[in-house]
Design an enzyme around this catalytic site. Structure first.
Site, PDB file in Angstrom:
ATOM      1  N   PRO A   1      -4.265  43.163  23.267  1.00 50.47           N
ATOM      2  CA  PRO A   1      -4.181  43.274  24.723  1.00 50.47           C
ATOM      3  C   PRO A   1      -2.763  43.234  25.292  1.00 50.47           C
ATOM      4  O   PRO A   1      -1.912  42.478  24.824  1.00 50.47           O
ATOM      5  CB  PRO A   1      -4.986  42.061  25.212  1.00 50.47           C
ATOM      6  CG  PRO A   1      -5.107  41.157  24.050  1.00 50.47           C
ATOM      7  CD  PRO A   1      -5.049  42.024  22.830  1.00 50.47           C
ATOM      8  N   ASN A   2      -2.592  44.068  26.290  1.00 54.48           N
ATOM      9  CA  ASN A   2      -1.365  44.183  27.098  1.00 54.48           C
ATOM     10  C   ASN A   2      -0.228  44.916  26.400  1.00 54.48           C
ATOM     11  O   ASN A   2       0.799  45.188  27.023  1.00 54.48           O
ATOM     12  CB  ASN A   2      -0.888  42.801  27.594  1.00 54.48           C
ATOM     13  CG  ASN A   2      -1.907  42.148  28.489  1.00 54.48           C
ATOM     14  OD1 ASN A   2      -2.343  42.766  29.464  1.00 54.48           O
ATOM     15  ND2 ASN A   2      -2.345  40.960  28.160  1.00 54.48           N
TER      16      ASN A   2
ATOM     17  N   ARG B   1       7.497  46.282  31.095  1.00 53.31           N
ATOM     18  CA  ARG B   1       7.650  44.952  31.682  1.00 53.31           C
ATOM     19  C   ARG B   1       8.278  44.033  30.637  1.00 53.31           C
ATOM     20  O   ARG B   1       8.146  44.282  29.440  1.00 53.31           O
ATOM     21  CB  ARG B   1       6.278  44.345  32.057  1.00 53.31           C
ATOM     22  CG  ARG B   1       5.589  44.994  33.226  1.00 53.31           C
ATOM     23  CD  ARG B   1       6.015  44.333  34.539  1.00 53.31           C
ATOM     24  NE  ARG B   1       5.215  44.782  35.661  1.00 53.31           N
ATOM     25  CZ  ARG B   1       5.332  45.962  36.254  1.00 53.31           C
ATOM     26  NH1 ARG B   1       6.189  46.839  35.807  1.00 53.31           N
ATOM     27  NH2 ARG B   1       4.583  46.286  37.284  1.00 53.31           N
TER      28      ARG B   1
ATOM     29  N   TYR C   1      10.291  41.786  24.921  1.00 50.48           N
ATOM     30  CA  TYR C   1       9.668  42.774  24.027  1.00 50.48           C
ATOM     31  C   TYR C   1      10.494  44.052  23.843  1.00 50.48           C
ATOM     32  O   TYR C   1      10.074  44.943  23.106  1.00 50.48           O
ATOM     33  CB  TYR C   1       8.264  43.127  24.546  1.00 50.48           C
ATOM     34  CG  TYR C   1       7.349  41.926  24.612  1.00 50.48           C
ATOM     35  CD1 TYR C   1       6.951  41.281  23.445  1.00 50.48           C
ATOM     36  CD2 TYR C   1       6.888  41.424  25.830  1.00 50.48           C
ATOM     37  CE1 TYR C   1       6.125  40.170  23.485  1.00 50.48           C
ATOM     38  CE2 TYR C   1       6.055  40.309  25.883  1.00 50.48           C
ATOM     39  CZ  TYR C   1       5.679  39.690  24.716  1.00 50.48           C
ATOM     40  OH  TYR C   1       4.859  38.597  24.751  1.00 50.48           O
TER      41      TYR C   1
ATOM     42  N   ASN D   1      -0.958  43.816  15.290  1.00 50.32           N
ATOM     43  CA  ASN D   1      -0.365  42.907  16.259  1.00 50.32           C
ATOM     44  C   ASN D   1      -1.510  42.523  17.194  1.00 50.32           C
ATOM     45  O   ASN D   1      -1.827  43.266  18.128  1.00 50.32           O
ATOM     46  CB  ASN D   1       0.770  43.575  17.042  1.00 50.32           C
ATOM     47  CG  ASN D   1       1.419  42.588  18.006  1.00 50.32           C
ATOM     48  OD1 ASN D   1       0.871  41.522  18.279  1.00 50.32           O
ATOM     49  ND2 ASN D   1       2.578  42.955  18.535  1.00 50.32           N
TER      50      ASN D   1
ATOM     51  N   ALA E   1      -2.429  38.419  22.245  1.00 55.87           N
ATOM     52  CA  ALA E   1      -2.988  37.096  22.592  1.00 55.87           C
ATOM     53  C   ALA E   1      -4.179  36.711  21.707  1.00 55.87           C
ATOM     54  O   ALA E   1      -4.438  35.511  21.498  1.00 55.87           O
ATOM     55  CB  ALA E   1      -3.391  37.081  24.058  1.00 55.87           C
TER      56      ALA E   1
ATOM     57  N   GLU F   1       0.508  41.066   9.541  1.00 59.77           N
ATOM     58  CA  GLU F   1       0.487  40.621  10.940  1.00 59.77           C
ATOM     59  C   GLU F   1       1.895  40.783  11.509  1.00 59.77           C
ATOM     60  O   GLU F   1       2.860  40.303  10.901  1.00 59.77           O
ATOM     61  CB  GLU F   1       0.056  39.142  10.975  1.00 59.77           C
ATOM     62  CG  GLU F   1       0.074  38.524  12.357  1.00 59.77           C
ATOM     63  CD  GLU F   1      -0.313  37.033  12.312  1.00 59.77           C
ATOM     64  OE1 GLU F   1      -0.727  36.529  11.241  1.00 59.77           O
ATOM     65  OE2 GLU F   1      -0.162  36.395  13.367  1.00 59.77           O
TER      66      GLU F   1
ATOM     67  N   HIS G   1       4.439  40.457  14.954  1.00 59.90           N
ATOM     68  CA  HIS G   1       4.731  40.070  16.341  1.00 59.90           C
ATOM     69  C   HIS G   1       6.133  40.536  16.673  1.00 59.90           C
ATOM     70  O   HIS G   1       7.077  40.292  15.900  1.00 59.90           O
ATOM     71  CB  HIS G   1       4.626  38.550  16.525  1.00 59.90           C
ATOM     72  CG  HIS G   1       3.257  38.057  16.228  1.00 59.90           C
ATOM     73  ND1 HIS G   1       2.213  38.284  17.093  1.00 59.90           N
ATOM     74  CD2 HIS G   1       2.746  37.458  15.144  1.00 59.90           C
ATOM     75  CE1 HIS G   1       1.110  37.805  16.554  1.00 59.90           C
ATOM     76  NE2 HIS G   1       1.393  37.303  15.364  1.00 59.90           N
TER      77      HIS G   1
ATOM     78  N   ARG H   1       8.929  30.353  21.033  1.00 60.26           N
ATOM     79  CA  ARG H   1       8.331  30.431  22.369  1.00 60.26           C
ATOM     80  C   ARG H   1       7.399  29.222  22.607  1.00 60.26           C
ATOM     81  O   ARG H   1       7.511  28.209  21.933  1.00 60.26           O
ATOM     82  CB  ARG H   1       7.618  31.784  22.522  1.00 60.26           C
ATOM     83  CG  ARG H   1       8.600  32.950  22.349  1.00 60.26           C
ATOM     84  CD  ARG H   1       7.918  34.292  22.519  1.00 60.26           C
ATOM     85  NE  ARG H   1       7.435  34.458  23.887  1.00 60.26           N
ATOM     86  CZ  ARG H   1       6.595  35.438  24.259  1.00 60.26           C
ATOM     87  NH1 ARG H   1       6.175  36.317  23.351  1.00 60.26           N
ATOM     88  NH2 ARG H   1       6.205  35.541  25.499  1.00 60.26           N
TER      89      ARG H   1
HETATM   90  O1  CA2 Z   1       5.369  39.100  20.122  1.00 67.93           O
HETATM   91  C1  CA2 Z   1       4.310  39.715  20.051  1.00 67.93           C
HETATM   92  O2  CA2 Z   1       4.208  40.832  19.553  1.00 67.93           O
HETATM   93  C2  CA2 Z   1       3.050  39.096  20.648  1.00 67.93           C
HETATM   94  O3  CA2 Z   1       1.964  39.375  19.784  1.00 67.93           O
HETATM   95  C3  CA2 Z   1       2.854  39.756  21.996  1.00 67.93           C
HETATM   96  C4  CA2 Z   1       1.691  39.179  22.805  1.00 67.93           C
HETATM   97  C5  CA2 Z   1       1.768  37.658  22.872  1.00 67.93           C
HETATM   98  O4  CA2 Z   1       0.593  37.154  23.493  1.00 67.93           O
HETATM   99  C6  CA2 Z   1       1.928  37.030  21.501  1.00 67.93           C
HETATM  100  O5  CA2 Z   1       2.053  35.630  21.649  1.00 67.93           O
HETATM  101  C7  CA2 Z   1       3.144  37.584  20.798  1.00 67.93           C
HETATM  102  C8  CA2 Z   1       1.711  39.732  24.234  1.00 67.93           C
HETATM  103  C9  CA2 Z   1       1.632  41.193  24.303  1.00 67.93           C
HETATM  104  C10 CA2 Z   1       1.892  41.591  25.723  1.00 67.93           C
HETATM  105  O6  CA2 Z   1       2.791  42.656  25.694  1.00 67.93           O
HETATM  106  C11 CA2 Z   1       3.486  42.924  26.825  1.00 67.93           C
HETATM  107  C12 CA2 Z   1       4.506  43.818  26.700  1.00 67.93           C
HETATM  108  C13 CA2 Z   1       5.264  44.130  27.803  1.00 67.93           C
HETATM  109  C14 CA2 Z   1       4.978  43.560  29.023  1.00 67.93           C
HETATM  110  C15 CA2 Z   1       3.949  42.668  29.153  1.00 67.93           C
HETATM  111  C16 CA2 Z   1       3.195  42.341  28.050  1.00 67.93           C
END
Ligand code: CA2
Length: 149
Positions: free
Chosen positions: A11-12, A19, A24, A75, A78, A99, A101, A108
């Protein structure tokens, strides 16, 4: 076994590059897909690249991967931190699981330090930015080639 690798994004991650670039980076998910496909060509691997905000879709793709693929790069975003369902699906998968990230989750918030998926993953990459996907793909190729020898 087909040289097919599933690359699954939770997700996201559709917002990648749009963003929070300080966390990221600036690359979009489409940029990541292109880099992954370019490298896969060199490594003689096929790619299924997916993203979903819905847990059941990630699970359904893992089930599909059971029948057709030689590795999964995931990946879970969440879902990493709370999804026993994604872990259960990966536990029913017989080939390498990497896996990835993008951010270093250990640097974090505390709630990002635990991953359900890590107990199944054959390798975990965190904090290498989107390069992590390419490193994971090289590792899958290595393991698949080693098994074929
Ligand atoms: O660091 C990563 O790749 C994560 O898997 C990204 C997840 C986060 O919940 C994990 O703890 C770590 C979040 C992905 C959301 O991606 C976004 C990218 C740009 C803007 C907003 C969200």
């Amino acid at each position: 076994m087909r040289r097919l690798v599933f690359v699954l994004n939770g997700p996201n991650l559709n917002l990648l590059g749009k963003r929070q670039p300080h966390i990221y980076g600036h690359e979009t998910l489409a940029d990541v897909e292109k880099s992954v496909r370019d490298l896969a060509g060199e490594l003689k691997l096929e790619i299924r690249f997916h993203q979903s905000n819905r847990e059941y879709e990630i699970i359904d793709w893992i089930h599909e991967a059971r029948e057709t693929s030689c590795g999964i790069i995931v990946n879970p975003a969440a879902f990493t931190h709370y999804s026993v369902a994604v872990l259960d699906a990966l536990n029913a998968y017989d080939h390498p699981v990497m896996e990835v990230h993008i951010s270093n989750v250990h640097k974090r918030e505390e709630f990002r330090h635990h991953s359900f998926v890590s107990s199944r993953a054959d390798g975990v990459i965190a904090g290498f930015g989107t390069q992590g996907y390419l490193l994971a793909l090289r590792r899958v190729a290595f393991l698949v080639d080693q098994k074929a020898k």
